[in-house]
Design a protein around this motif. Sequence first.
Motif, short mmCIF file in Angstrom:
data_model
loop_
_atom_site.label_atom_id
_atom_site.label_comp_id
_atom_site.label_asym_id
_atom_site.label_seq_id
_atom_site.Cartn_x
_atom_site.Cartn_y
_atom_site.Cartn_z
N GLY A 1 34.94 19.06 5.48
CA GLY A 1 33.99 19.03 6.59
C GLY A 1 32.74 19.71 6.00
N THR A 2 32.38 20.56 4.84
CA THR A 2 31.15 21.03 4.45
C THR A 2 30.58 19.96 3.46
OG1 THR A 2 32.36 22.04 2.39
CG2 THR A 2 32.35 23.13 4.72
N ILE A 3 29.29 20.31 3.39
CA ILE A 3 28.54 19.64 2.48
C ILE A 3 28.68 19.83 1.36
CG2 ILE A 3 26.08 18.63 2.08
CD1 ILE A 3 25.64 18.57 5.17
N ASP A 4 28.90 19.00 0.19
CA ASP A 4 29.01 19.30 -1.21
C ASP A 4 27.60 19.03 -1.89
OD1 ASP A 4 29.92 19.89 -3.75
OD2 ASP A 4 31.24 18.41 -3.81
N ALA A 5 26.77 19.94 -1.95
CA ALA A 5 25.53 19.76 -2.77
C ALA A 5 25.37 20.79 -4.04
CB ALA A 5 24.71 19.91 -1.69
N ASN A 6 26.46 20.57 -4.74
CA ASN A 6 26.56 21.65 -6.01
C ASN A 6 25.57 21.18 -6.97
OD1 ASN A 6 28.42 23.12 -4.64
ND2 ASN A 6 30.09 22.02 -5.60
N SER A 7 25.29 19.96 -7.33
CA SER A 7 24.50 19.46 -8.41
C SER A 7 23.18 19.46 -7.80
CB SER A 7 24.81 18.16 -8.95
OG SER A 7 24.86 17.18 -8.05
N SER A 8 22.15 19.69 -8.87
CA SER A 8 20.65 19.52 -8.31
C SER A 8 20.39 18.06 -8.41
CB SER A 8 19.77 20.13 -9.38
OG SER A 8 19.82 19.41 -10.73
N LEU A 9 19.94 17.75 -6.92
CA LEU A 9 19.71 16.28 -6.69
C LEU A 9 18.11 16.21 -6.52
CD1 LEU A 9 22.25 15.90 -3.85
CD2 LEU A 9 22.24 15.10 -6.32
N ILE A 10 17.70 15.01 -6.64
CA ILE A 10 16.24 14.60 -6.62
C ILE A 10 15.95 13.90 -5.32
CG2 ILE A 10 14.38 13.51 -7.69
CD1 ILE A 10 15.39 15.52 -9.40
N TYR A 11 14.98 14.38 -4.76
CA TYR A 11 14.68 13.71 -3.20
C TYR A 11 13.21 13.17 -3.46
CZ TYR A 11 13.34 13.10 1.60
OH TYR A 11 12.82 12.66 2.77
N PHE A 12 13.07 11.63 -3.24
CA PHE A 12 12.09 10.84 -3.22
C PHE A 12 11.64 10.34 -1.82
CE2 PHE A 12 9.98 7.07 -3.82
CZ PHE A 12 8.75 7.11 -4.62
N ARG A 13 10.29 10.29 -1.28
CA ARG A 13 10.35 9.59 -0.05
C ARG A 13 8.83 8.98 -0.45
NH1 ARG A 13 7.40 10.56 4.48
NH2 ARG A 13 6.97 12.92 3.69
N LEU A 14 8.78 7.81 0.01
CA LEU A 14 7.46 6.78 0.23
C LEU A 14 7.25 6.45 1.60
CD1 LEU A 14 5.93 4.59 -2.66
CD2 LEU A 14 6.22 3.54 -0.28
N VAL A 15 5.99 6.45 1.93
CA VAL A 15 5.63 5.88 3.19
C VAL A 15 4.22 5.11 3.01
CG1 VAL A 15 5.14 6.27 5.69
CG2 VAL A 15 6.68 7.70 4.57
N GLY A 16 4.41 3.76 3.51
CA GLY A 16 2.99 3.02 3.33
C GLY A 16 3.33 1.79 4.12
N ASP A 17 3.35 0.70 3.62
CA ASP A 17 3.28 -0.49 4.01
C ASP A 17 4.90 -0.62 4.22
OD1 ASP A 17 0.88 -1.46 4.27
OD2 ASP A 17 0.74 -2.46 2.37
N LEU A 18 5.69 -0.06 3.35
CA LEU A 18 7.14 0.31 3.54
C LEU A 18 7.70 1.54 3.34
CD1 LEU A 18 8.30 0.20 0.44
CD2 LEU A 18 8.08 -2.54 0.73
N CYS A 19 8.51 1.81 3.68
CA CYS A 19 9.22 3.34 3.78
C CYS A 19 10.44 3.12 2.69
CB CYS A 19 9.61 3.83 5.03
SG CYS A 19 10.15 5.32 4.93
N TRP B 1 0.78 -1.22 0.04
CA TRP B 1 0.13 -0.14 0.00
C TRP B 1 0.89 1.12 -0.04
CZ3 TRP B 1 -0.16 3.25 4.65
CH2 TRP B 1 -1.21 4.21 4.29
N VAL B 2 0.64 2.36 -0.70
CA VAL B 2 1.10 3.42 -0.79
C VAL B 2 0.27 4.51 -0.13
CG1 VAL B 2 2.15 5.21 -2.37
CG2 VAL B 2 2.04 2.87 -3.16
N GLY B 3 1.01 5.32 0.88
CA GLY B 3 0.20 6.02 1.68
C GLY B 3 0.68 7.53 1.38
N GLU B 4 1.93 7.90 1.35
CA GLU B 4 2.28 9.31 1.22
C GLU B 4 3.56 9.27 0.30
OE1 GLU B 4 4.62 12.44 4.17
OE2 GLU B 4 3.01 11.25 4.93
N VAL B 5 3.63 10.27 -0.73
CA VAL B 5 4.62 10.13 -1.71
C VAL B 5 5.03 11.78 -1.92
CG1 VAL B 5 5.46 9.68 -4.00
CG2 VAL B 5 3.55 8.22 -2.91
N GLU B 6 6.52 11.56 -2.02
CA GLU B 6 7.12 13.13 -2.19
C GLU B 6 8.31 12.78 -3.11
OE1 GLU B 6 9.51 16.51 0.46
OE2 GLU B 6 8.85 14.71 1.38
#
Length: 135
Positions: free
Chosen positions: A101-119, A72-77
Amino acid sequence: MTFSITQNLQTFLEDLKSADLVGISLLPQNLGLRLDFTFGPEFNDVSIAFSHIIHLVLSQPINTSTEEFCFWVGEVELRELESDGKQILSALSYPFRNQNGTIDANSSLIYFRLVGDLCLEIVCNNYQIISEVNN
């Protein structure tokens, strides 16, 4: 980024809440992952393929039935990491820090999150939404 189903990503993500996740496939050639969703026999199935993954977490409840083959899919981002990218990367379990020691996030990244029967939580460089025609 490509999406061939709908011009409105938010509508597509809302529609996924009425789908079931029926397949998870590792794509080793580009360190990717493919998620297959079904809406039932009367609608076309869809998949999301993520490539060049830099962070992946897959979790499920401890007392899950081993007989289930769909989830089951509950929440998707799904969104591009922009100004909050460093904040999200610093909160993840992997240390995304360079030698200074700094975070290198120069390129555009994609973030995906799914929460439901699994995460599922994914940070990657690219994704593609694929529509599959049911026969």
